[in-house]
Design a protein around this motif. Structure first.
Motif, mmCIF file in Angstrom:
data_model
loop_
_atom_site.group_PDB
_atom_site.id
_atom_site.type_symbol
_atom_site.label_atom_id
_atom_site.label_comp_id
_atom_site.label_asym_id
_atom_site.label_seq_id
_atom_site.Cartn_x
_atom_site.Cartn_y
_atom_site.Cartn_z
ATOM 1 N N TYR B 110 0.824 -1.221 0.000
ATOM 2 C CA TYR B 110 0.000 0.000 0.000
ATOM 3 C C TYR B 110 0.855 1.266 0.000
ATOM 4 C CZ TYR B 110 -3.305 3.530 1.602
ATOM 5 O OH TYR B 110 -4.027 4.691 1.729
ATOM 6 N N LEU B 111 1.904 1.286 0.822
ATOM 7 C CA LEU B 111 2.753 2.475 0.955
ATOM 8 C C LEU B 111 3.405 2.862 -0.363
ATOM 9 C CD1 LEU B 111 4.493 1.979 4.418
ATOM 10 C CD2 LEU B 111 2.942 3.829 3.771
ATOM 11 N N THR B 112 3.926 1.875 -1.038
ATOM 12 C CA THR B 112 4.590 2.135 -2.327
ATOM 13 C C THR B 112 3.579 2.688 -3.332
ATOM 14 O OG1 THR B 112 6.075 0.292 -1.887
ATOM 15 C CG2 THR B 112 6.023 1.083 -4.145
ATOM 16 N N LEU B 113 2.421 2.075 -3.377
ATOM 17 C CA LEU B 113 1.410 2.516 -4.346
ATOM 18 C C LEU B 113 0.944 3.953 -4.032
ATOM 19 C CD1 LEU B 113 -0.790 -0.707 -4.812
ATOM 20 C CD2 LEU B 113 0.892 0.254 -6.394
ATOM 21 N N GLN B 114 0.828 4.245 -2.728
ATOM 22 C CA GLN B 114 0.413 5.603 -2.326
ATOM 23 C C GLN B 114 1.456 6.636 -2.733
ATOM 24 O OE1 GLN B 114 0.120 6.407 1.899
ATOM 25 N NE2 GLN B 114 -1.796 7.547 1.598
ATOM 26 N N ALA B 115 2.745 6.302 -2.514
ATOM 27 C CA ALA B 115 3.842 7.202 -2.904
ATOM 28 C C ALA B 115 3.827 7.427 -4.413
ATOM 29 C CB ALA B 115 5.172 6.585 -2.484
ATOM 30 N N PHE B 116 3.519 6.384 -5.126
ATOM 31 C CA PHE B 116 3.458 6.450 -6.590
ATOM 32 C C PHE B 116 2.348 7.413 -7.029
ATOM 33 C CE2 PHE B 116 4.379 4.377 -10.626
ATOM 34 C CZ PHE B 116 5.663 3.927 -10.397
ATOM 35 N N ASP B 117 1.213 7.296 -6.360
ATOM 36 C CA ASP B 117 0.069 8.131 -6.722
ATOM 37 C C ASP B 117 0.356 9.599 -6.442
ATOM 38 O OD1 ASP B 117 -1.426 6.080 -7.661
ATOM 39 O OD2 ASP B 117 -2.464 5.694 -5.755
ATOM 40 N N GLU B 118 1.096 9.834 -5.359
ATOM 41 C CA GLU B 118 1.399 11.222 -4.977
ATOM 42 C C GLU B 118 2.282 11.935 -6.000
ATOM 43 O OE1 GLU B 118 2.882 11.197 -0.989
ATOM 44 O OE2 GLU B 118 0.917 10.700 -0.146
#
Lengths: 225, 307
Positions: B110-118
């Protein structure tokens, strides 16, 4: 027919034949006698070109048998029938096949083999043992089979090396009778033995060997050692 | 006469083989060992080749392009590279495909995907996945991007990195292992086959040695060397035929077992391979058996047929 001209055969540690000169005419029955080691078997081996003389020459008719090529040697051996003390039959072949092999080796056709083999089996009284293997035969039967194999090709000469050595007197007599009959029919026979009874039974020419030398050559069949 | 003699030789050889019982059995068993070694080596070589191909297939060069590089430029490069004789295939992965693959790979992170979205935009560039026909050719392919040639002129501005140099050590090591394994496999096969042939030859030689007196008798009754030799060679050939039949039958359950138990481990289904190549394998076994049996007998008997 056979002529040994000053033949000497030396092995590493002994002299088996020492300057032997003998001749055997066609149609003769010659017995070669002597103690063990006298040189009897060496003579048969030299005639069959299984071994070669150290000195001297051996002639079969006018041919020096020691100069024969491999092919000539095969042809020469086809003129000679051999009978050994230890029979030397082909263990994987039946009595019939042992005899037929000698004819096949000479290239005789199947019809001839089918006529001659039963005839010779009958001659040596082995008709009812024709499908037996050598290990299923008695000593006398084995030797009669060996004789049958030796004569099937109608050789000019038969060499019998101690043929009665492993036989009881009755079988020995039978074997000698067969050899005498063959000789009567014109085949030359050379018999080596140290059996006095056999020599007396044959009653023909006797050559006596001692330490590789011919010490007697009697026409009247005496066994003197 | 030739035909009659040939027929007699074949019949005599067959009878010798059948009547020799235990001796024939001993020769056949020795030959079965030899043929099993040969067949096992074929299996090992097949497994090795399949594994090596699998390893080779995993080795590649990835050329990463800067984000925003024009797709037409990249496809032009793909087209140029494809024409190189060393290249087996070139696969293009667009920036969006790379993104999709990345997200799929980190679906649970989840963390990686969230950073990607940001980040808002796609930070990944497009790439080309290049496979060479042989691992040793990767260096040559890599040079096309570095040298002053048509390809390098077009790529100098848009290529971000080529992972060849990072993977070079691994690629070189793999290439060395592949070449070494093939050479070692060949030498080992040759040695094993030679040893088993020598053992079979010695067994047949011993059996013929036991028949030397009979060979002498055959000579004395006036049989020609060829007529004496023939049946022994026929028996030797029959040893080969019998052994090849036994070996091929023996390898049916072995290959079934290998197929059931070892497919995942060795990477190839041996029973499928055995089934698909049954005729070729049987011909190889039959050919080897007949040749080894025939030649061994012929050589072994020749010493007793000299004058």
């Amino acid at each position: 027919m056979i002529y040994f001209n000053n033949v000497t055969k030396k092995y590493v540690d002994n002299v088996s034949l020492d300057n032997v000169t003998i001749s055997v005419s066609a149609g003769e029955f010659v017995s070669i006698v002597g103690h063990s080691g006298a040189g009897k078997t060496t003579i048969t081996k030299l005639i069959l070109a299984e071994e070669f003389p150290t000195e001297g020459t051996i002639f079969f008719e006018s041919t020096n048998i020691n100069t024969l090529s491999k092919r000539e040697l095969t042809n020469f051996r086809r003129k000679v029938g051999v009978v050994f003390q230890d029979f030397r039959l082909l263990s994987n072949k039946t009595a019939y096949e042992n005899i037929a092999f000698a004819m096949e080796a000479l290239g005789r056709d199947n019809e001839q083999i089918e006529i001659d083999v039963p005839h010779v089996l009958d001659l040596v009284d082995l008709t009812n043992r024709s499908s037996h293997f050598p290990h299923q035969l008695s000593g006398g039967e084995k030797q009669r089979l060996a004789i049958a194999r030796a004569i099937i090709t109608q050789p000019e000469l038969i060499i019998a090396d101690e043929p009665t050595g492993n036989l009881d007197p009755l079988n020995a007599k039978e074997v000698i009778n067969i050899l005498k009959k063959l000789n009567d029919l014109g085949t030359t026979v050379i018999l080596t033995t140290h059996n006095r009874d056999v020599i007396d039974q044959v009653g023909k020419r006797v050559i006596t060997l001692e330490n590789g030398r011919v010490v007697r050559d009697d026409k009247d069949g005496k066994y003197v050692i | 006469m030739f035909l009659i003699n040939t027929k007699r030789v074949i019949i005599s050889g067959y009878r010798n083989f059948m009547r020799s019982g235990f001796t024939s059995l001993a020769s056949v068993l020795m030959m079965v060992i030899t043929l099993s070694v040969i067949t096992s080596l074929i299996f090992v070589k097949t497994t090795l080749t399949a594994t090596l191909n699998d390893v080779r297939d995993k080795v590649d060069i990835n050329v990463y392009f800067i984000p925003g590089a024009a797709e037409s430029d990249i496809t032009n490069i793909q087209s140029d590279i494809s024409k190189l004789p060393e290249v087996k295939s070139v696969t293009y992965t667009s920036a969006s495909d790379a993104m999709t693959a990345f997200k799929a790979k980190h679906a649970n992170d989840y963390l990686t995907l969230q950073a990607f979205d940001e980040l808002g935009s796609n930070p990944l560039g497009a790439s080309l996945d290049i496979k060479a026909k042989d691992p040793s050719q990767y260096e040559e392919i890599s040079k096309y991007f570095e040298n002053d040639n048509a390809v390098s002129q077009n790529t100098s501005n848009i290529v971000d990195k080529i992972d060849y140099h990072q993977n070079k050590v691994i690629i070189d090591r793999l290439t060395a292992i592949i070449n070494g394994a093939q050479k070692l496999g060949f030498v080992l096969s040759l040695v094993l086959v030679l040893i088993s042939i020598i053992i079979t030859f010695s067994t047949i030689r011993l059996i013929i040695y036991m028949s030397r007196e009979e060979i002498g008798v055959m000579r004395l009754v006036g049989a020609s060397p060829r007529y004496i030799q023939g049946p022994f060679v026929v028996s030797g050939v029959l040893v080969g035929v019998a052994a090849s039949l036994i070996t091929i039958l023996m390898f049916i359950p072995i290959s079934i077992w290998l197929g059931n138990q070892m497919t995942d481990f060795i990477g190839i289904n041996m029973f499928t391979y055995f089934k698909d190549n049954f005729i070729q394998l049987f011909i190889i076994m039959l050919g080897c058996g007949v040749l080894i049996g025939g030649i061994s007998s012929s050589l072994a008997i020749s010493r007793y047929l000299r004058k």
